[in-house]
Design a protein around this motif. Structure first.
Motif, PDB file in Angstrom:
ATOM      1  N   THR A   1       0.839  -1.187   0.000  1.00 15.04           N
ATOM      2  CA  THR A   1       0.000   0.000   0.000  1.00 15.04           C
ATOM      3  C   THR A   1       0.877   1.241   0.000  1.00 15.04           C
ATOM      4  N   LEU A   2       0.298   2.348  -0.412  1.00  8.46           N
ATOM      5  CA  LEU A   2       0.989   3.631  -0.427  1.00  8.46           C
ATOM      6  C   LEU A   2       0.393   4.503   0.671  1.00  8.46           C
ATOM      7  N   ASP A   3       1.202   4.880   1.633  1.00  8.47           N
ATOM      8  CA  ASP A   3       0.731   5.780   2.684  1.00  8.47           C
ATOM      9  C   ASP A   3       1.160   7.196   2.307  1.00  8.47           C
ATOM     10  N   THR A   4       0.226   7.972   1.814  1.00  9.85           N
ATOM     11  CA  THR A   4       0.516   9.324   1.336  1.00  9.85           C
ATOM     12  C   THR A   4       0.755  10.313   2.469  1.00  9.85           C
ATOM     13  N   GLY A   5       0.354   9.932   3.674  1.00 10.62           N
ATOM     14  CA  GLY A   5       0.451  10.846   4.802  1.00 10.62           C
ATOM     15  C   GLY A   5      -0.787  11.715   4.969  1.00 10.62           C
ATOM     16  N   ARG A   6      -1.754  11.557   4.057  1.00  8.47           N
ATOM     17  CA  ARG A   6      -2.971  12.376   4.116  1.00  8.47           C
ATOM     18  C   ARG A   6      -4.229  11.504   4.064  1.00  8.47           C
ATOM     19  N   LEU A   7      -4.138  10.277   4.547  1.00  5.05           N
ATOM     20  CA  LEU A   7      -5.280   9.368   4.493  1.00  5.05           C
ATOM     21  C   LEU A   7      -6.294   9.664   5.605  1.00  5.05           C
ATOM     22  N   PHE A   8      -7.515   9.192   5.414  1.00  2.28           N
ATOM     23  CA  PHE A   8      -8.557   9.319   6.434  1.00  2.28           C
ATOM     24  C   PHE A   8      -8.214   8.464   7.649  1.00  2.28           C
ATOM     25  N   LYS A   9      -8.640   8.906   8.825  1.00  2.00           N
ATOM     26  CA  LYS A   9      -8.428   8.092  10.031  1.00  2.00           C
ATOM     27  C   LYS A   9      -9.163   6.768   9.913  1.00  2.00           C
ATOM     28  N   GLU A  10     -10.295   6.755   9.193  1.00  2.00           N
ATOM     29  CA  GLU A  10     -11.052   5.522   8.998  1.00  2.00           C
ATOM     30  C   GLU A  10     -10.251   4.507   8.168  1.00  2.00           C
TER      31      GLU A  10
ATOM     32  N   TYR B   1       4.770   1.833   1.502  1.00  2.00           N
ATOM     33  CA  TYR B   1       5.690   2.752   0.834  1.00  2.00           C
ATOM     34  C   TYR B   1       5.236   4.186   1.091  1.00  2.00           C
ATOM     35  N   TYR B   2       6.224   5.014   1.458  1.00  2.00           N
ATOM     36  CA  TYR B   2       5.954   6.406   1.791  1.00  2.00           C
ATOM     37  C   TYR B   2       6.583   7.341   0.765  1.00  2.00           C
ATOM     38  N   PRO B   3       6.118   8.598   0.717  1.00  2.00           N
ATOM     39  CA  PRO B   3       6.741   9.565  -0.180  1.00  2.00           C
ATOM     40  C   PRO B   3       8.193   9.814   0.206  1.00  2.00           C
ATOM     41  N   ASN B   4       8.994  10.187  -0.779  1.00  2.00           N
ATOM     42  CA  ASN B   4      10.367  10.584  -0.514  1.00  2.00           C
ATOM     43  C   ASN B   4      10.360  11.795   0.419  1.00  2.00           C
ATOM     44  N   THR B   5      11.030  11.674   1.543  1.00  2.00           N
ATOM     45  CA  THR B   5      10.974  12.719   2.577  1.00  2.00           C
ATOM     46  C   THR B   5      11.417  14.080   2.065  1.00  2.00           C
ATOM     47  N   GLU B   6      12.532  14.124   1.369  1.00  2.00           N
ATOM     48  CA  GLU B   6      13.054  15.403   0.884  1.00  2.00           C
ATOM     49  C   GLU B   6      12.113  16.041  -0.133  1.00  2.00           C
TER      50      GLU B   6
ATOM     51  N   CYS C   1       0.350  14.452  -6.277  1.00  2.00           N
ATOM     52  CA  CYS C   1       0.049  13.041  -6.544  1.00  2.00           C
ATOM     53  C   CYS C   1       1.312  12.281  -6.944  1.00  2.00           C
ATOM     54  N   TYR C   2       2.145  12.922  -7.727  1.00  2.00           N
ATOM     55  CA  TYR C   2       3.379  12.251  -8.162  1.00  2.00           C
ATOM     56  C   TYR C   2       4.260  11.944  -6.959  1.00  2.00           C
ATOM     57  N   ILE C   3       4.451  12.923  -6.100  1.00  2.00           N
ATOM     58  CA  ILE C   3       5.341  12.739  -4.947  1.00  2.00           C
ATOM     59  C   ILE C   3       4.772  11.726  -3.963  1.00  2.00           C
ATOM     60  N   ARG C   4       3.488  11.839  -3.679  1.00  2.00           N
ATOM     61  CA  ARG C   4       2.879  11.009  -2.642  1.00  2.00           C
ATOM     62  C   ARG C   4       2.469   9.622  -3.124  1.00  2.00           C
ATOM     63  N   LYS C   5       2.244   9.455  -4.448  1.00  2.00           N
ATOM     64  CA  LYS C   5       1.704   8.186  -4.932  1.00  2.00           C
ATOM     65  C   LYS C   5       2.506   7.535  -6.064  1.00  2.00           C
ATOM     66  N   ILE C   6       2.792   8.306  -7.099  1.00  2.00           N
ATOM     67  CA  ILE C   6       3.376   7.688  -8.287  1.00  2.00           C
ATOM     68  C   ILE C   6       4.817   7.243  -8.062  1.00  2.00           C
ATOM     69  N   GLU C   7       5.640   8.108  -7.494  1.00  2.00           N
ATOM     70  CA  GLU C   7       7.039   7.723  -7.253  1.00  2.00           C
ATOM     71  C   GLU C   7       7.136   6.561  -6.269  1.00  2.00           C
ATOM     72  N   PRO C   8       6.381   6.571  -5.150  1.00  2.00           N
ATOM     73  CA  PRO C   8       6.393   5.403  -4.268  1.00  2.00           C
ATOM     74  C   PRO C   8       5.905   4.136  -4.964  1.00  2.00           C
ATOM     75  N   LEU C   9       4.893   4.285  -5.834  1.00  2.00           N
ATOM     76  CA  LEU C   9       4.400   3.123  -6.585  1.00  2.00           C
ATOM     77  C   LEU C   9       5.506   2.514  -7.439  1.00  2.00           C
ATOM     78  N   GLN C  10       6.258   3.347  -8.096  1.00  2.00           N
ATOM     79  CA  GLN C  10       7.328   2.858  -8.963  1.00  2.00           C
ATOM     80  C   GLN C  10       8.331   2.036  -8.172  1.00  2.00           C
ATOM     81  N   ARG C  11       8.586   2.435  -6.939  1.00  2.00           N
ATOM     82  CA  ARG C  11       9.478   1.642  -6.075  1.00  2.00           C
ATOM     83  C   ARG C  11       8.813   0.331  -5.674  1.00  2.00           C
TER      84      ARG C  11
END
Length: 233
Positions: free
Chosen positions: A58-67, A86-91, A116-126
């Motif tokens: 799963t991709l944890d964007t850091g902005r998901l619902f508490k539910e 997988y999380y977004p690249n911190t930098e 979306c690219y930072i939080r989802k697409i780049e982590p997905l590629q990894r």
């Protein structure tokens, strides 16, 4: 061609039988992406109950619902399986928020797509790197863009074959199956959220609205996608 071979292998199979067949044919090379939506919970149930050789991530964007986080914990408890995260690249995310602000995605389509690219697409590629088969919970009726897909397709962007086991299922079929099998699901689905993404970018829909109307609702677009499932360059 590989897709022709896969279609032959999966001919006449559906549901968990389809997943079993593809996992046996490509051991250690099949992955499944879950965002903990109701469709994904069905596929997780099949993988977890049958202990299939399919890695879940799963991709944890850091902005998901508490539910969503609550369901994540319930899913781990229910099936006792690992879900690689997988999380977004911190930098990259730090620079974006520092320069644009925490809600910059509301200001322009360009900012939203960058987020979306930072939080989802780049982590997905990894997450999918090195895999042969990518399983998703995509359904045809979710949007016009997805209706034009096939249940097995080649993703040129990510150089991977994608399989959508629930492609022909309706939302009514999904709901009925989840309830009959007592599969844990996100309570937001009972509050008008057919599609659940990041909390700032998702709202409930009204009767008669399109399935994807609750995603990036402030944008005037007919095809609302974040870029995760763009298959051609």
């Amino acid at each position: 061609m590989e897709i022709t071979k896969i279609k032959a292998i999966l001919s006449g199979k559906n549901g968990v039988e389809l997943l079993q067949a593809i996992a046996e044919q490509y051991p250690g090379q099949v992955i499944f992406s879950t965002s903990f939506g109701i469709e994904d919970q069905i596929i997780t149930d099949w993988i977890g109950n049958k202990k299939l050789d399919i890695k879940i991530f799963t991709l944890d964007t850091g902005r998901l619902f508490k539910e969503t986080y609550s369901l994540w914990s319930r899913t781990l408890e229910r099936y006792g399986i690992a879900i690689d995260t997988y999380y977004p690249n911190t930098e990259e995310i730090q620079n974006f928020v520092s320069q644009k602000g925490p809600n910059a995605f509301y200001e322009s389509v360009e900012n939203r797509k960058t987020c979306c690219y930072i939080r989802k697409i780049e982590p997905l590629q990894r997450a999918i790197k090195g895999a042969k088969i990518w399983i998703t919970g995509i359904r045809a009726e979710q949007s016009l863009n997805r209706h034009d897909m096939e249940y097995i397709e080649y993703d040129e962007v990510n150089d991977i074959i994608k399989i959508h086991p629930l492609f022909d299922w309706t939302f009514e079929m999904i709901n009925s199956y989840v309830k009959s099998e007592r599969i844990p699901y996100n309570v937001l689905h009972d509050k008008g959220f057919p599609s659940i993404g990041c909390a700032p970018c998702t709202r409930a829909i009204q009767d008669g609205e399109d399935f994807r109307a609750g995603r990036w609702w402030w944008e005037d677009q007919s095809k609302k996608e974040c870029g995760l499932h763009v298959t051609t360059k």
